[in-house]
Write a protein that holds these residues in place. Structure first.
Motif, PDB file in Angstrom:
ATOM      1  N   ASP A   9       7.205  21.358  10.690  1.00 17.86           N
ATOM      2  CA  ASP A   9       5.833  21.875  10.601  1.00 17.86           C
ATOM      3  C   ASP A   9       5.800  23.352  10.997  1.00 17.86           C
ATOM      4  OD1 ASP A   9       2.909  20.405  10.461  1.00 17.86           O
ATOM      5  OD2 ASP A   9       2.885  22.306  11.569  1.00 17.86           O
ATOM      6  N   LEU A  20       9.731  18.529  25.730  1.00 21.16           N
ATOM      7  CA  LEU A  20       9.108  17.481  24.909  1.00 21.16           C
ATOM      8  C   LEU A  20      10.002  16.246  24.846  1.00 21.16           C
ATOM      9  CD1 LEU A  20       7.842  19.927  22.168  1.00 21.16           C
ATOM     10  CD2 LEU A  20       6.371  18.537  23.637  1.00 21.16           C
ATOM     11  N   ILE A  81       1.173   5.180  22.868  1.00 27.74           N
ATOM     12  CA  ILE A  81       0.582   6.326  22.169  1.00 27.74           C
ATOM     13  C   ILE A  81       1.326   7.615  22.513  1.00 27.74           C
ATOM     14  CG2 ILE A  81      -1.494   7.777  22.061  1.00 27.74           C
ATOM     15  CD1 ILE A  81      -3.140   5.180  22.295  1.00 27.74           C
ATOM     16  N   ALA A  82       1.654   7.787  23.802  1.00 27.74           N
ATOM     17  CA  ALA A  82       2.279   9.048  24.223  1.00 27.74           C
ATOM     18  C   ALA A  82       3.657   9.252  23.575  1.00 27.74           C
ATOM     19  CB  ALA A  82       2.358   9.109  25.742  1.00 27.74           C
ATOM     20  N   LEU A  84       4.750   8.020  20.866  1.00 28.08           N
ATOM     21  CA  LEU A  84       4.566   8.194  19.421  1.00 28.08           C
ATOM     22  C   LEU A  84       4.067   9.601  19.104  1.00 28.08           C
ATOM     23  CD1 LEU A  84       5.026   6.379  16.992  1.00 28.08           C
ATOM     24  CD2 LEU A  84       2.585   6.014  16.904  1.00 28.08           C
ATOM     25  N   LEU A  85       3.253  10.152  20.019  1.00 28.70           N
ATOM     26  CA  LEU A  85       2.812  11.533  19.852  1.00 28.70           C
ATOM     27  C   LEU A  85       4.023  12.474  19.894  1.00 28.70           C
ATOM     28  CD1 LEU A  85       0.681  13.860  19.839  1.00 28.70           C
ATOM     29  CD2 LEU A  85       0.581  13.630  22.319  1.00 28.70           C
ATOM     30  N   PHE A  86       4.865  12.306  20.916  1.00 28.16           N
ATOM     31  CA  PHE A  86       5.994  13.235  21.060  1.00 28.16           C
ATOM     32  C   PHE A  86       7.041  13.026  19.966  1.00 28.16           C
ATOM     33  CE2 PHE A  86       4.295  13.122  25.497  1.00 28.16           C
ATOM     34  CZ  PHE A  86       3.803  14.418  25.454  1.00 28.16           C
ATOM     35  N   GLN A  88       6.266  12.314  16.899  1.00 28.34           N
ATOM     36  CA  GLN A  88       5.732  13.024  15.737  1.00 28.34           C
ATOM     37  C   GLN A  88       5.866  14.527  15.906  1.00 28.34           C
ATOM     38  OE1 GLN A  88       1.942  11.569  14.206  1.00 28.34           O
ATOM     39  NE2 GLN A  88       2.487   9.470  14.672  1.00 28.34           N
ATOM     40  N   VAL A  89       5.767  14.995  17.158  1.00 23.92           N
ATOM     41  CA  VAL A  89       5.926  16.429  17.401  1.00 23.92           C
ATOM     42  C   VAL A  89       7.367  16.858  17.115  1.00 23.92           C
ATOM     43  CG1 VAL A  89       5.851  18.241  19.149  1.00 23.92           C
ATOM     44  CG2 VAL A  89       4.071  16.492  19.103  1.00 23.92           C
ATOM     45  N   LEU A  90       8.321  16.064  17.608  1.00 27.27           N
ATOM     46  CA  LEU A  90       9.722  16.469  17.524  1.00 27.27           C
ATOM     47  C   LEU A  90      10.388  16.032  16.222  1.00 27.27           C
ATOM     48  CD1 LEU A  90      10.731  15.605  21.178  1.00 27.27           C
ATOM     49  CD2 LEU A  90      10.932  17.877  20.157  1.00 27.27           C
ATOM     50  N   GLY A  92       8.753  14.457  13.436  1.00 28.50           N
ATOM     51  CA  GLY A  92       7.768  14.068  12.432  1.00 28.50           C
ATOM     52  C   GLY A  92       8.361  13.990  11.033  1.00 28.50           C
ATOM     53  N   GLN A  93       9.288  14.918  10.735  1.00 27.36           N
ATOM     54  CA  GLN A  93       9.890  14.940   9.399  1.00 27.36           C
ATOM     55  C   GLN A  93      10.523  13.590   9.070  1.00 27.36           C
ATOM     56  OE1 GLN A  93      11.466  18.294  11.554  1.00 27.36           O
ATOM     57  NE2 GLN A  93      12.302  18.968   9.576  1.00 27.36           N
ATOM     58  N   TYR A  96       7.354  10.405   9.546  1.00 27.70           N
ATOM     59  CA  TYR A  96       6.382  10.198   8.461  1.00 27.70           C
ATOM     60  C   TYR A  96       7.086   9.661   7.219  1.00 27.70           C
ATOM     61  CZ  TYR A  96       3.278  13.007  11.400  1.00 27.70           C
ATOM     62  OH  TYR A  96       2.536  13.487  12.442  1.00 27.70           O
TER      63      TYR A  96
ATOM     64  N   TYR B   3       6.167  15.698   1.702  1.00 30.12           N
ATOM     65  CA  TYR B   3       6.486  14.306   2.015  1.00 30.12           C
ATOM     66  C   TYR B   3       6.371  13.439   0.782  1.00 30.12           C
ATOM     67  CZ  TYR B   3       6.563  15.454   6.907  1.00 30.12           C
ATOM     68  OH  TYR B   3       6.921  15.981   8.116  1.00 30.12           O
ATOM     69  N   TRP B  80      -4.696   6.447  13.081  1.00 33.15           N
ATOM     70  CA  TRP B  80      -3.522   7.300  13.253  1.00 33.15           C
ATOM     71  C   TRP B  80      -2.408   6.841  12.305  1.00 33.15           C
ATOM     72  CZ3 TRP B  80      -0.313   7.728  18.407  1.00 33.15           C
ATOM     73  CH2 TRP B  80       0.394   8.936  18.390  1.00 33.15           C
ATOM     74  N   HIS B  96       0.685  18.996  15.527  1.00 33.48           N
ATOM     75  CA  HIS B  96       1.396  20.162  16.073  1.00 33.48           C
ATOM     76  C   HIS B  96       0.464  21.234  16.627  1.00 33.48           C
ATOM     77  CE1 HIS B  96       4.853  18.326  14.098  1.00 33.48           C
ATOM     78  NE2 HIS B  96       5.573  19.028  14.949  1.00 33.48           N
TER      79      HIS B  96
END
Lengths: 362, 433
Positions: A9, A20, A81-82, A84-86, A88-90, A92-93, A96, B3, B80, B96
């Motif tokens: 991103d 992270l 949740i936490a 899963l957040l991190f 997606q941050v690290l 995510g590619q 997803y 994607y 989500w 992000h």
């Protein structure tokens, strides 16, 4: 087929990758402990309801576990949740992409969790109304939760297999893929689920402490049952863990058996702690709990290292640009500490209230 | 287009998100207002030593945790899940840009959740004062959680100065953040009353039922009466084009915007003429009718809020089809299939215009259109000749302001024309003729 990886991103990371990653692994540990209590606890609750028809110990165990499970469910979701957040941050590619390939089964997770959760409340609040359906409903909840675990393993392993993505997507864009061809799938899944029963054994030992004065004979039996469950599951786990280890690609496995000193020490120290926990569990439940949590922490670090091995040819989190937002990070930490303080105060009031209630009734 | 695109037949991904999101909104806003409802009503009951009312609150709180902690929490996670599957690039952007905002929201949610459990299980265990304090903690956690999510959600429509500064503060405290917060807070109050009408009307004790029904109806009226002011303020802060779309620019959206106002008025009238004026004769069926009206209002309003954001998914930053505004030039040069990473056509297929056209449709159009379901393109282009299709595509954003420009190259546009034409004129049939 080419290996297609979406780009990182453009917003970059709001803190260095190492920070992270620490947050990811730390919150994952919290989630996984709650998940263990939920998956093992719900299954044991279902078994206890079934055996409880002829056995008063199991009848009480079923009812008492049932009271604790909705809160455990809620904590599992919220503590999930936490991480899963991190993730997606690290990553995510990868996250997803893999999730889209298995979109419908992945979405099914939400429906299964919802139904399993209502099942738990039905069994707790309306056992008379359910009548002979109590045990089947408990089983439905347990099976749904175990299936959710399997879907998570599909997702997690597919996350680590970028070389499969393009092939899968070329076959179908309908989001119905799963990762059955993955050799580590079953041992990895069992590794988590067997752990769930071991941790639930310790959970039952802790639960027995609450009934030490009100129902001491049941508490003694629950303590013995919990310890036996913990030891039995951990012995099975040693075998499953070796299976998982040997199912890994050879170079990864090598790095855990001497190829890489740090990886090797962390993995086998975790195994050693679990063995120690088995040895002390009959003398000190709390000691076993502490050793097991440490073991889970080391295993979570190992899991994280393994992810690095799988993804390193394709993704490098250290190459993503960092635009630190330290002020907001500090606000987050301050609020987290304050929030935990408030939670601590509420739990303390609740426990104190329970003691006062017990004294006034006795 | 970075994607893979998940093909959801008939319904389309957007609709899937919509279904989950509307149900979640309807429950999560109740979750917040109910916190205030429980704690204020508990204070009132204890001050007046009203044990009957206190008994009602205990029963209402069971309903509350079953709806809020289970459906509310799980459906929130469901949104989500769904947005990550349907709009991965936009989800990734929101994650992000707002990492720490999400993390803070998580802290508030954790506090909210545990407070809810302790409030519910603490009716007999905690002293009155502590129990009320835990109720306040719950409400504070829940409202602050809304405060955080609202900042992120409003950013999608009013990205404001963020597009230049790229600063988190500009993104979060964006132009429509405060008006939206006011509207949503008012909705939480109205929904708290609406749900309380259900539990109140199911009470056995007649005088208690009458009292609580009347009391709950005041919550509905109080909440609803604030919404128009917040709404007008909100509409004044959204982009001009978004306002135009809702006021005639796109007929369907205008219709839904009108429906939102009409249904809000229905809820107001039904509450006024039902539980407020005639609480004694109020029946649980009527309660469900008002709740259903409330759900329809929520549904059409949220739908309009989503629709006016077109052609963007993140205003002035990313189009609905995941093309970033800064990438427009690049896509023009390289073509849709040249930039869509997951276009996996083999070389041999490149000669097949229909196959190329279908791929272009998938990566460029399908995030909003299905083929023959919701917003189905087959029906939209029925009776269109190839020349007309071509002109439409060339001037897409001018002819239809709520659509992004067509970014494909000439070859891709011709291929898309062929494929679109073939939907209503199957090739075999044409050949036979």
């Amino acid at each position: 087929m080419p290996v297609v990886i979406p780009p990182a991103d453009p917003a970059g990371l709001p803190a260095p990758a190492w920070l992270l990653q620490i947050l990811l692994v730390f919150t994952f540990i919290l989630h996984i402990v709650a998940m263990n209590l939920l998956a093992g606890g719900t299954t044991i609750m279902a078994i206890a309801h079934w055996k409880g028809k002829s056995n008063p110990f199991f009848a009480a165990l079923g009812a008492r576990l049932c009271k604790a499970l909705p809160v455990t469910m809620s904590l599992t979701i919220t503590l999930g949740i936490a991480p899963l957040l991190f993730v997606q941050v690290l990553y995510g590619q990868a996250f997803y992409t893999a999730s889209i390939l298995m979109a419908w089964p992945w979405l099914l997770v939400v429906a299964l969790v919802l139904l399993a959760y209502y099942g738990l409340y039905l069994v707790q609040f309306r056992p008379d109304w359910l009548g002979r359906w109590v045990t089947p409903i408990a089983w439905v909840s347990a099976i749904f939760i175990l299936v959710v675990g399997l879907l998570y393993t599909h997702n997690a392993t597919l996350n680590l297999a970028p070389e499969k993505w393009a092939q899968m997507y070329a076959q179908s864009a309908a989001g119905l893929h799963l990762n059955w061809s993955e050799p580590t799938l079953i041992p990895r899944y069992l590794h988590f689920m067997v752990a769930a029963f071991a941790v639930t054994g310790l959970g039952i030992m802790l639960l027995s402490l609450l009934y030490r004065s009100s129902d001491s004979s049941w508490a003694d039996e629950a303590k013995r049952f919990g310890a036996r469950l913990f030891i039995g599951a951990t012995i099975v786990q040693l075998a499953v863990g070796l299976w998982f280890l040997f199912s890994l690609p050879n170079s990864f496995m090598q790095s855990f058996i001497g190829g890489n000193t740090v990886h090797t020490i962390i993995l086998w120290a975790g195994v050693l702690l679990a063995v120690l926990a088995m040895l002390v569990v009959n003398r000190s439940a709390l000691g076993a709990v502490a050793l097991t949590i440490l073991a889970i922490a080391l295993m979570s670090v190992t899991r994280h290292s393994l992810r690095g091995m799988y993804l390193s040819p394709h993704l490098d989190v250290n190459a993503i640009p960092v635009n630190p937002q330290w002020v907001v990070f500090v606000i987050f930490v301050v609020l987290l500490v304050a929030g935990l303080g408030v939670v601590g105060w509420m739990v303390w009031q609740f426990v104190r209230g329970g003691q006062a209630e017990a004294q006034s009734t006795s | 287009m970075e994607y893979p695109f998940w093909d959801v037949p008939l319904l389309g991904g957007g609709m899937l998100i919509g279904i989950i999101a509307i149900l979640h909104v309807f429950v999560s806003h109740f979750a917040i207002g109910a916190g205030l409802f429980l704690v204020l009503t508990e204070i009132k009951a204890r001050r007046e030593n009203d044990t009957a009312l206190l008994g009602y609150l205990k029963r209402h709180s069971t309903f509350f945790i079953l709806v809020v902690l289970v459906f509310g929490a799980v459906s929130g996670v469901g949104i989500w899940w769904a947005i990550g599957l349907v709009h991965p690039s936009a989800t990734s952007a929101l994650i992000h840009i707002f990492v720490w905002a999400w993390a803070i929201e998580w802290v508030f949610f954790l506090v909210e959740l545990l407070a809810a459990f302790i409030y519910y299980y603490g009716w007999n265990r905690l002293s009155a004062r502590t129990h009320i304090a835990v109720g306040w903690v719950y409400f504070a956690g829940a409202w602050l959680s809304l405060f955080m999510i609202n900042g992120i959600l409003t950013f999608m429509l009013t990205t404001g100065r963020w597009t230049e500064t790229r600063s988190l503060a500009d993104a979060f405290f964006n132009p429509s953040m405060l008006p939206s917060l006011l509207v949503r807070t008012a909705v939480t109050i109205a929904l708290a009353g609406l749900y309380a009408l259900i539990t109140a009307s199911a009470e056995a004790d007649e005088s208690l039922r009458e009292r609580v029904v009347k009391y709950a109806s005041k919550w509905v009226l109080a909440g609803i009466s604030v919404i128009p002011f917040g709404g007008i303020w909100y509409i004044s802060r959204i982009p001009d084009q978004a306002r135009e779309i809702s006021m005639g620019g796109a007929p369907v959206v205008t219709l839904f915007a009108a429906a939102s106002v009409v249904f809000s008025a229905f809820v107001l009238l039904a509450t006024l003429l039902g539980p407020f004026l005639f609480p004694r004769r109020f029946h649980v069926t009527f309660a469900f009718v008002i709740v259903a009206l409330g759900l329809v209002t929520t549904g059409v309003t949220e739908w309009v809020r989503e629709a006016v954001r077109k052609p963007y998914i993140l205003y002035d930053y990313m189009y609905s089809n995941a093309v970033r505004t800064e990438e427009v030039q690049l896509v023009y040069e390289q073509g849709v299939l040249g930039t869509a990473k997951w276009d996996l056509l083999h070389e041999v297929d490149r000669a097949d215009l229909l196959k190329v056209g279908e791929q272009v449709f998938r990566f460029h159009c399908q995030s909003c259109h299905t083929v023959n379901g919701f917003n189905g393109i087959k029906f939209a282009v029925k009776g269109w000749e190839k020349d007309f299709l071509d002109i439409q595509l060339q001037n897409l954003n001018q002819l239809k302001g709520y659509m992004p420009p067509f970014l494909g190259n000439e070859e891709e546009r011709k291929a898309l024309v062929e494929w679109l034409y073939s939907l209503n004129n199957p090739p075999q049939q044409t050949a036979r003729r």
